[in-house]
Design an enzyme around this catalytic site. Structure first.
Site, mmCIF file in Angstrom:
data_model
loop_
_atom_site.group_PDB
_atom_site.id
_atom_site.type_symbol
_atom_site.label_atom_id
_atom_site.label_comp_id
_atom_site.label_asym_id
_atom_site.label_seq_id
_atom_site.Cartn_x
_atom_site.Cartn_y
_atom_site.Cartn_z
ATOM 1 N N HIS A 84 0.856 -1.177 0.000
ATOM 2 C CA HIS A 84 0.000 0.000 0.000
ATOM 3 C C HIS A 84 0.904 1.241 0.000
ATOM 4 C CE1 HIS A 84 -2.841 3.051 1.326
ATOM 5 N NE2 HIS A 84 -3.776 2.237 0.922
ATOM 6 N N GLU A 132 -4.043 2.672 -7.136
ATOM 7 C CA GLU A 132 -4.484 3.741 -6.248
ATOM 8 C C GLU A 132 -3.529 4.923 -6.360
ATOM 9 O OE1 GLU A 132 -4.617 2.179 -2.133
ATOM 10 O OE2 GLU A 132 -6.748 2.466 -2.334
HETATM 11 O O1 LIG Z 1 -5.936 3.977 0.589
HETATM 12 C C1 LIG Z 1 -7.062 3.645 0.262
HETATM 13 C C2 LIG Z 1 -7.536 2.250 0.432
HETATM 14 O O2 LIG Z 1 -6.487 1.391 0.810
HETATM 15 C C3 LIG Z 1 -8.047 4.641 -0.260
HETATM 16 O O3 LIG Z 1 -8.380 5.487 0.812
HETATM 17 P P1 LIG Z 1 -9.721 6.371 0.720
HETATM 18 O O4 LIG Z 1 -10.865 5.437 0.428
HETATM 19 O O5 LIG Z 1 -9.813 7.013 2.074
HETATM 20 O O6 LIG Z 1 -9.492 7.362 -0.398
#
Ligand SMILES: O=C(CO)COP(=O)(O)O
Length: 213
Positions: A84, A132
């Site tokens: 992550h 992400e």
């Molecule tokens: O890092 C995330 C999920 O692991 C995304 O975070 P948010 O849903 O708070 O934008």
């Protein structure tokens, strides 16, 4: 669609959220998992919800003080996140952590910032990659709206490397509309955090997330 809720280190009730997630998953017939702090894996798993760790260490048994041993996580969890953006690993460590997780029988979701990183991580053979963009995390602006090409690019990049790797997307996702938009762009799941962990009513947030599925 797979809805994976990462509780990070937010000030929330992991067991209450887990109970709600288990109910919503059963009622809607949708895969919903919760990724709590490591010390909460047992009580969260005890609710019956699908449970993920937020990380496992790139090591096995041995003199690794402070590590998060995949085999120990697997006593309670069904899977784990890796790499992550808030728990970044070097490429070699992603590879070793994937090996440790797979040896322990954990489903693996490896995170990446963009399609290029998705291709690199997909080559290591996780069960899924989650794209992400860090700059959208926590903003409430869904990646599916802010930068849809990131999602379609990630789907294409992973498919070119290994079409058995599922592609999820995350960052700013908080509504059922965001989930449907992510599916329209080719992803088969979403990864989210604040939309549920910081919600006044997490159960209502979860029900909305799966409402269109
Ligand atoms: O890092 C995330 C999920 O692991 C995304 O975070 P948010 O849903 O708070 O934008």
């Amino acid at each position: 669609m797979f809805v994976l809720v990462n509780l990070k280190a937010y000030d929330c009730d992991p067991v209450a959220i887990a109970r709600a997630a288990a109910d919503v998953a059963d009622d809607a017939g949708v895969r919903v998992a919760v990724a709590p702090q490591a010390t909460h894996l047992a009580p969260v798993a005890g609710t019956g919800v699908e449970t993920f760790a937020q990380h496992v260490s790139p090591t096995g048994h041995g003199s690794h003080t402070g590590s998060t041993l995949a085999a120990a996580v697997a006593e309670y969890a069904d899977g784990t996140l890796l790499n992550h953006s808030e728990r970044r690993l070097r490429l070699a460590d992603i590879d070793a952590a994937l090996d440790a997780a797979e040896e322990a029988g954990l489903e693996t979701v490896a995170c990446a910032n963009n399609p290029e990183q998705v291709a690199a991580v997909a080559a290591l053979g996780p069960d899924a990659v989650a794209v992400e963009p860090p700059e959208l995390i926590g903003t409430g602006t869904p990646v599916s709206a802010a930068d849809p090409d990131i999602v379609t690019g990630a789907v294409a990049a992973a498919g070119e490397v290994d079409d058995s790797v599922s592609v999820y997307c995350g960052a700013g996702i908080s509504t059922g509309e965001d989930v449907l938009a992510a599916r329209e762009l080719g992803s088969s799941g979403v990864l989210l955090a604040s939309g549920v962990a910081k919600a006044d009513d997490p159960r209502a947030a979860l029900e909305d997330l799966v409402s269109g599925l």
